[in-house]
Design a protein around this motif. Structure first.
Motif, mmCIF file in Angstrom:
data_model
loop_
_atom_site.group_PDB
_atom_site.id
_atom_site.type_symbol
_atom_site.label_atom_id
_atom_site.label_comp_id
_atom_site.label_asym_id
_atom_site.label_seq_id
_atom_site.Cartn_x
_atom_site.Cartn_y
_atom_site.Cartn_z
ATOM 1 N N ARG A 80 0.791 -1.226 0.000
ATOM 2 C CA ARG A 80 0.000 0.000 0.000
ATOM 3 C C ARG A 80 0.826 1.282 0.000
ATOM 4 N NH1 ARG A 80 -1.299 -0.675 6.052
ATOM 5 N NH2 ARG A 80 -0.830 1.369 6.942
ATOM 6 N N VAL A 81 2.151 1.179 -0.017
ATOM 7 C CA VAL A 81 2.973 2.387 -0.088
ATOM 8 C C VAL A 81 3.893 2.316 -1.306
ATOM 9 C CG1 VAL A 81 2.929 2.943 2.360
ATOM 10 C CG2 VAL A 81 4.682 1.393 1.527
ATOM 11 N N GLN A 82 3.935 3.397 -2.048
ATOM 12 C CA GLN A 82 4.826 3.493 -3.204
ATOM 13 C C GLN A 82 5.486 4.859 -3.186
ATOM 14 O OE1 GLN A 82 3.046 2.463 -6.965
ATOM 15 N NE2 GLN A 82 1.839 0.805 -6.086
ATOM 16 N N HIS A 83 6.798 4.867 -3.376
ATOM 17 C CA HIS A 83 7.554 6.124 -3.391
ATOM 18 C C HIS A 83 8.880 5.857 -4.076
ATOM 19 C CE1 HIS A 83 9.836 9.616 -1.846
ATOM 20 N NE2 HIS A 83 8.665 10.192 -1.721
ATOM 21 N N LYS A 84 9.423 6.873 -4.725
ATOM 22 C CA LYS A 84 10.677 6.689 -5.459
ATOM 23 C C LYS A 84 11.847 6.366 -4.542
ATOM 24 C CE LYS A 84 12.004 11.590 -5.517
ATOM 25 N NZ LYS A 84 12.409 12.731 -6.364
#
Length: 353
Positions: A80-84
């Protein structure tokens, strides 16, 4: 589903179909990391290079339940978490063994990168740039109500060009609770916030109240390490470092640091967690520091035409160009050499398990 005690039941655990990987398309290559309860391998999934974390179930019923719960919790948060600045989650499966698949990061751990650079130090702007990567990753987690609880250089991996840092390993992360007690003594002692440590906890394994500000303390220790390229609390064992921080309010030295950097560190490792800044504030402080030491360069208009005798000014490489790629000998490895180092045998996952 998380129970009131903060544990997930793997029997209740349901992975969204889009994140469920098929083990028959998974190929396991050389081992690239190992922890207390899991091993990480380079691998392939449907022709994509990946990192494969294989979680050991344990030997006793208690161990099995605990590790299955941790696995279910880690997958639930990763999905549930996406970040570069977070390692990209690709998928997971729980049978025949518990497996988590993420993007493969080839730059090595921040720990190894810093060790290879010693006794030299990172350019300060590069160190703060790496710190910004870390802070942005943690800010993303906190915005989703997740505490990482194990910020340290071993859990920070560089991209192949060694210009970007990504946070990995959600094995100790959990949802923040304002009412429930959470496990103390969580993380690695040298980077552990003082409120997590107590001599009583060592004897009884009790739970404590704490919040996301534990990550701010750990971040400060990592930032200090980035700036100085020295082990924090040098000369102390891990336990001695935790004891000194918790009961004697000992912190690494702030001598010979610019006032603004010293102020960031001092605010993040305050003894009272409630006085520590949140990560949005930390990011702004780091950006303010960078703008004070690296003012924007003036724009140079491009030439109207180019002849064979025209000499163009080199493109501004930015602070990331200050990073040197080091191997153990201090030389800069060529891409083909690095590629050869990664080559090895890959085995079908089903052949191994």
């Amino acid at each position: 589903m998380e129970s009131g005690n903060g544990f997930y039941s793997i029997d209740e655990f349901r992975l969204d179909a889009k994140w469920l990987i098929d083990p028959k398309f998974l190929f396991v290559g050389p081992r690239i990391g190992e922890g207390a309860h899991a091993k990480v391998f380079e691998g392939k999934y449907k022709n994509q290079s990946v990192a494969i974390k294989i979680v050991q179930r344990g030997d006793t019923p208690e161990e099995i339940t605990k590790r299955e719960s941790r696995f279910a919790r880690e997958v639930a948060m990763l999905s549930r978490v996406q970040h570069k600045n977070l390692a990209k989650f690709i998928g997971a499966c729980k049978d025949p063994v518990m497996v988590i698949v993420t993007e493969l990061l080839l730059g090595g751990t921040l720990r190894k990168y810093l060790l290879n650079m010693r006794p030299g130090c990172l350019d300060r702007s590069v160190a703060v740039g790496f710190a910004l990567d870390i802070a942005r990753a943690v800010e993303c987690l906190h915005s989703h109500g997740i505490i990482h609880r194990d910020l340290k250089p071993e859990n920070l991996i560089l991209t192949a060009d060694q210009k970007t840092v990504k946070l990995v390993d959600f094995g100790l992360a959990r949802e923040e609770s304002l009412t429930e007690m959470m496990t103390a003594e969580t993380g690695t002692y040298r980077w552990m916030a003082p409120e997590l440590y107590s001599t009583v906890t060592l004897r009884h394994g009790e739970k404590k109240h704490y919040n996301h500000k534990v990550d701010a303390y750990s971040f400060a220790i990592v930032l200090w390490e980035l700036i100085h390229n020295k082990l924090p609390f040098e000369g102390m064992s891990n336990l001695q470092a935790a004891y000194a921080a918790a009961f004697k309010n000992v912190r690494p030295s702030l001598e010979n640091l610019p006032e603004e950097l010293a102020r960031i560190l001092d605010s993040c490792w305050k003894e009272d967690p409630n006085t520590r800044p949140n990560f949005s504030q930390i990011i702004q402080m780091l950006l303010n520091y960078l703008s004070s030491v690296s003012p924007p360069e003036p724009m140079i208009p491009p030439p109207i035409f180019i002849s064979k005798n025209t000499v163009l000014a080199p493109e501004s490489p930015g602070t990331s160009s200050l990073i040197a790629v080091h191997n153990s000998s201090g030389e800069t490895p060529r891409g083909d050499i690095m590629e050869n180092k990664r080559k090895g045998c890959f085995f079908c996952f089903s052949q191994c398990y």
